[in-house]
Write an enzyme that holds these catalytic residues in place. Structure first.
Site, PDB file in Angstrom:
ATOM      1  N   ASP A  12       0.866  -1.178   0.000  1.00 17.28           N
ATOM      2  CA  ASP A  12       0.000   0.000   0.000  1.00 17.28           C
ATOM      3  C   ASP A  12       0.900   1.224   0.000  1.00 17.28           C
ATOM      4  O   ASP A  12       2.089   1.149   0.298  1.00 17.28           O
ATOM      5  CB  ASP A  12      -0.912  -0.012   1.237  1.00 17.28           C
ATOM      6  CG  ASP A  12      -1.788   1.232   1.311  1.00 17.28           C
ATOM      7  OD1 ASP A  12      -2.354   1.621   0.265  1.00 17.28           O
ATOM      8  OD2 ASP A  12      -1.879   1.844   2.383  1.00 17.28           O
ATOM      9  N   SER A  13       0.290   2.379  -0.249  1.00 17.44           N
ATOM     10  CA  SER A  13       1.038   3.631  -0.190  1.00 17.44           C
ATOM     11  C   SER A  13       1.473   3.951   1.246  1.00 17.44           C
ATOM     12  O   SER A  13       2.373   4.754   1.452  1.00 17.44           O
ATOM     13  CB  SER A  13       0.167   4.766  -0.727  1.00 17.44           C
ATOM     14  OG  SER A  13      -1.052   4.807   0.004  1.00 17.44           O
ATOM     15  N   CYS A  75      -3.637  -1.057  -2.163  1.00 17.36           N
ATOM     16  CA  CYS A  75      -3.933   0.365  -2.375  1.00 17.36           C
ATOM     17  C   CYS A  75      -4.889   0.519  -3.568  1.00 17.36           C
ATOM     18  O   CYS A  75      -4.615   0.015  -4.662  1.00 17.36           O
ATOM     19  CB  CYS A  75      -2.620   1.084  -2.665  1.00 17.36           C
ATOM     20  SG  CYS A  75      -2.795   2.828  -2.991  1.00 17.36           S
ATOM     21  N   GLU A 155      -6.237   9.076   9.684  1.00 20.26           N
ATOM     22  CA  GLU A 155      -4.875   8.994  10.239  1.00 20.26           C
ATOM     23  C   GLU A 155      -4.724   9.810  11.514  1.00 20.26           C
ATOM     24  O   GLU A 155      -3.870   9.547  12.350  1.00 20.26           O
ATOM     25  CB  GLU A 155      -3.848   9.408   9.183  1.00 20.26           C
ATOM     26  CG  GLU A 155      -3.886   8.436   8.025  1.00 20.26           C
ATOM     27  CD  GLU A 155      -2.581   8.302   7.254  1.00 20.26           C
ATOM     28  OE1 GLU A 155      -1.608   8.994   7.578  1.00 20.26           O
ATOM     29  OE2 GLU A 155      -2.572   7.489   6.315  1.00 20.26           O
ATOM     30  N   CYS A 187     -11.164   3.075  -1.140  1.00 22.00           N
ATOM     31  CA  CYS A 187      -9.899   3.596  -0.618  1.00 22.00           C
ATOM     32  C   CYS A 187      -9.600   2.820   0.656  1.00 22.00           C
ATOM     33  O   CYS A 187     -10.521   2.502   1.421  1.00 22.00           O
ATOM     34  CB  CYS A 187     -10.023   5.098  -0.326  1.00 22.00           C
ATOM     35  SG  CYS A 187      -8.598   5.782   0.539  1.00 22.00           S
ATOM     36  N   HIS A 189      -8.500   3.526   3.476  1.00 25.78           N
ATOM     37  CA  HIS A 189      -8.847   4.097   4.774  1.00 25.78           C
ATOM     38  C   HIS A 189     -10.342   4.085   5.075  1.00 25.78           C
ATOM     39  O   HIS A 189     -10.753   4.164   6.224  1.00 25.78           O
ATOM     40  CB  HIS A 189      -8.377   5.552   4.860  1.00 25.78           C
ATOM     41  CG  HIS A 189      -6.890   5.724   4.907  1.00 25.78           C
ATOM     42  ND1 HIS A 189      -6.069   5.285   3.900  1.00 25.78           N
ATOM     43  CD2 HIS A 189      -6.095   6.290   5.833  1.00 25.78           C
ATOM     44  CE1 HIS A 189      -4.815   5.582   4.209  1.00 25.78           C
ATOM     45  NE2 HIS A 189      -4.797   6.188   5.381  1.00 25.78           N
TER      46      HIS A 189
HETATM   47  N1  DGL Z   1      -3.959   3.865  -0.070  1.00 28.10           N
HETATM   48  C1  DGL Z   1      -4.623   4.919  -0.804  1.00 28.10           C
HETATM   49  C2  DGL Z   1      -5.810   4.320  -1.561  1.00 28.10           C
HETATM   50  O1  DGL Z   1      -6.358   3.300  -1.206  1.00 28.10           O
HETATM   51  C3  DGL Z   1      -5.077   6.044   0.109  1.00 28.10           C
HETATM   52  C4  DGL Z   1      -3.948   6.880   0.648  1.00 28.10           C
HETATM   53  C5  DGL Z   1      -3.148   7.575  -0.435  1.00 28.10           C
HETATM   54  O2  DGL Z   1      -3.644   8.530  -1.054  1.00 28.10           O
HETATM   55  O3  DGL Z   1      -2.035   7.129  -0.682  1.00 28.10           O
HETATM   56  O4  DGL Z   1      -6.225   4.868  -2.541  1.00 28.10           O
END
Ligand code: DGL
Length: 267
Positions: A12-13, A75, A155, A187, A189
């Protein structure tokens, strides 16, 4: 090492993909999991497709060098923009979160129904979910809404605060009463804001968690290929590109995950 005993790679990011990790961990307790969070370069949701593709390919190469048997792109932004590129270079199966989310949404929305996709700006701009819904031959009307403030709210640990409800109302209030059958949490989150989002949308709308759907698809894929780990208690390893202490702290605070030692890999 037999193929079935190899680990599953997840990336993931940053830390949001831990929602996918958690779903995988509970569905596949015998698997060894290696999670990579690109905490040095997060967020991906505001970056260009070129940048997200380049970062994703670097991370995939790092995880493939660890001899994984399956790669899960947790992600949504990377799944939207980089999945095909990663598949082109990967000798092991690569799963993203878009197709499982779409499948779950279609199970919830009738023919002629309405599906609302939420996600980062990059995910919404890519129209990856809309295209996947179209490709599935789905006769549904697709609406999309970027909700960029949800990520920092999660977050910050503010999911239960009035600000979360106010922001959710601002983004999603206009969709209430418009016959939305399913809302995709597109997403990493957003599953943490599921209750808040469900309250704004009202009881008619089914909330589809792509993290859960992706974990279920990973299990099916391993089963189909005879790659389920026959062992008992799988191990978890966490690697990030920066700030391992913050990652560890937020993993525990937001998701109740005890990471143990988090190592650092810089690109
Ligand atoms: N992990 C990213 C997503 O699911 C969200 C956070 C980001 O913008 O990196 O799109």
């Amino acid at each position: 090492m037999g193929d079935a005993r190899r680990p599953i790679g997840i990336f993931d990011s940053g830390l949001g993909g831990l929602t996918v990790y958690k779903a995988l961990r509970s569905l596949l307790p015998a698997e060894d999991l290696i999670y990579f969070g690109d905490t040095a370069r997060v967020p991906y949701g505001t970056k260009s497709p070129e940048a997200v593709i380049a970062f994703s390919k670097e991370i995939a190469a790092f995880l493939l060098a660890r001899r994984i048997k399956l790669l899960v792109v947790a992600c949504n932004t990377a799944s939207s923009l980089a999945l095909e590129e990663i598949r082109r270079v990967s000798p092991v199966p690569v799963l993203g979160v878009i197709a499982p989310g779409v499948e779950a949404a279609l199970a919830a929305a009738p023919r002629g129904g309405r599906v609302l996709v939420t996600g980062t700006t990059a995910t919404v701009n890519s129209r990856a979910y809309s295209r996947a819904l179209e490709a599935a031959g789905a006769r549904v009307r697709v609406l999309e809404k970027a909700c960029p403030l949800f990520v920092p709210i999660v977050e910050e640990g503010w999911c239960g605060k009035p600000v979360a409800a106010a922001v959710a109302r601002e983004y999603l209030g206009p969709f209430r009463g418009r016959g939305i059958d399913a809302l995709i949490l597109g997403c990493t989150h957003y599953p943490l804001l599921k209750k808040v989002i469900a309250r704004v949308m009202g009881p008619r709308t089914r909330i589809v968690d792509s993290a859960q759907a992706a974990a279920a698809q990973a299990r099916r894929e391993l089963e189909r290929r005879g790659l389920l780990n026959p062992g008992r208690a799988g191990r978890s390893e966490f690697v990030v590109s920066d700030a391992p202490e913050r990652f560890s702290l937020l993993a525990r605070r937001l998701l109740g995950i005890k990471t143990g030692k988090v190592s650092v890999k810089r690109f």
